[in-house]
Scaffold this motif. Structure first.
Motif, PDB file in Angstrom:
ATOM      1  N   SER A  12       0.841  -1.197   0.000  1.00 33.69           N
ATOM      2  CA  SER A  12       0.000   0.000   0.000  1.00 33.69           C
ATOM      3  C   SER A  12       0.874   1.244   0.000  1.00 33.69           C
ATOM      4  CB  SER A  12      -0.909   0.020   1.226  1.00 33.69           C
ATOM      5  OG  SER A  12      -1.827  -1.038   1.162  1.00 33.69           O
ATOM      6  N   ASP A  24      -1.924  11.006  -3.851  1.00 28.70           N
ATOM      7  CA  ASP A  24      -2.770  10.375  -2.833  1.00 28.70           C
ATOM      8  C   ASP A  24      -4.180  10.128  -3.363  1.00 28.70           C
ATOM      9  OD1 ASP A  24      -0.918  10.247  -0.643  1.00 28.70           O
ATOM     10  OD2 ASP A  24      -1.213  12.389  -0.317  1.00 28.70           O
ATOM     11  N   TYR A  28      -5.935   6.621  -3.752  1.00 25.03           N
ATOM     12  CA  TYR A  28      -7.234   6.365  -3.114  1.00 25.03           C
ATOM     13  C   TYR A  28      -8.176   5.685  -4.103  1.00 25.03           C
ATOM     14  CZ  TYR A  28     -11.826   7.308  -1.141  1.00 25.03           C
ATOM     15  OH  TYR A  28     -13.110   7.175  -0.688  1.00 25.03           O
ATOM     16  N   GLY A  31      -7.313   2.187  -4.670  1.00 24.05           N
ATOM     17  CA  GLY A  31      -7.387   1.323  -3.493  1.00 24.05           C
ATOM     18  C   GLY A  31      -6.017   0.940  -2.960  1.00 24.05           C
ATOM     19  N   LEU A  33      -4.002   2.906  -0.756  1.00 29.45           N
ATOM     20  CA  LEU A  33      -3.558   3.656   0.416  1.00 29.45           C
ATOM     21  C   LEU A  33      -3.644   2.793   1.664  1.00 29.45           C
ATOM     22  CD1 LEU A  33      -5.289   7.128  -0.054  1.00 29.45           C
ATOM     23  CD2 LEU A  33      -2.876   6.574  -0.386  1.00 29.45           C
ATOM     24  N   ARG A  38      -6.034   6.516   3.921  1.00 36.18           N
ATOM     25  CA  ARG A  38      -7.358   6.486   3.291  1.00 36.18           C
ATOM     26  C   ARG A  38      -8.351   7.304   4.114  1.00 36.18           C
ATOM     27  NH1 ARG A  38      -8.679   1.490   3.940  1.00 36.18           N
ATOM     28  NH2 ARG A  38     -10.220   1.928   5.518  1.00 36.18           N
ATOM     29  N   CYS A  39      -8.301   7.166   5.424  1.00 35.17           N
ATOM     30  CA  CYS A  39      -9.197   7.932   6.301  1.00 35.17           C
ATOM     31  C   CYS A  39      -8.934   9.433   6.173  1.00 35.17           C
ATOM     32  CB  CYS A  39      -9.040   7.492   7.755  1.00 35.17           C
ATOM     33  SG  CYS A  39      -9.747   5.873   8.085  1.00 35.17           S
ATOM     34  N   GLU A  42     -10.439  10.504   2.878  1.00 31.10           N
ATOM     35  CA  GLU A  42     -11.897  10.505   2.955  1.00 31.10           C
ATOM     36  C   GLU A  42     -12.417  11.697   3.754  1.00 31.10           C
ATOM     37  OE1 GLU A  42     -12.667   6.547   4.390  1.00 31.10           O
ATOM     38  OE2 GLU A  42     -12.687   5.745   2.343  1.00 31.10           O
TER      39      GLU A  42
END
Length: 75
Positions: A12, A24, A28, A31, A33, A38-39, A42
């Motif tokens: 990752s 980034d 993301y 898929g 990260l 990822r958080c 998001e």
């Protein structure tokens, strides 16, 4: 500002916890990260309309590229 992007031992991408970059956002969508990064992405997507639009545009471009390669293989 762009951050050096490395991969952890799972493959990752990690970004070091700094500012979210275009790399980034692409990671993301792919898929790729880590869960923590990822958080972070998001949270940014949820709070920034411009970033939401950018991510949606990147998703469309990714899908168009995928379709182009799929159609080329059928010919």
């Amino acid at each position: 500002m762009r951050l050096a992007c490395t991969r952890d031992n799972t493959g990752s991408r990690t970004g070091g916890g700094g500012p979210i970059t275009d790399e980034d956002l692409n990671a993301y969508i792919d898929g790729e990260l880590t869960a923590d990064r990822r958080c972070e992405v998001e949270r940014l997507i949820a709070s920034d309309e411009d970033v939401r639009v950018q991510v949606e545009s990147l998703r469309r471009v990714r899908e168009l590229v995928r379709l182009a390669f799929t159609l080329n293989k059928k010919e």
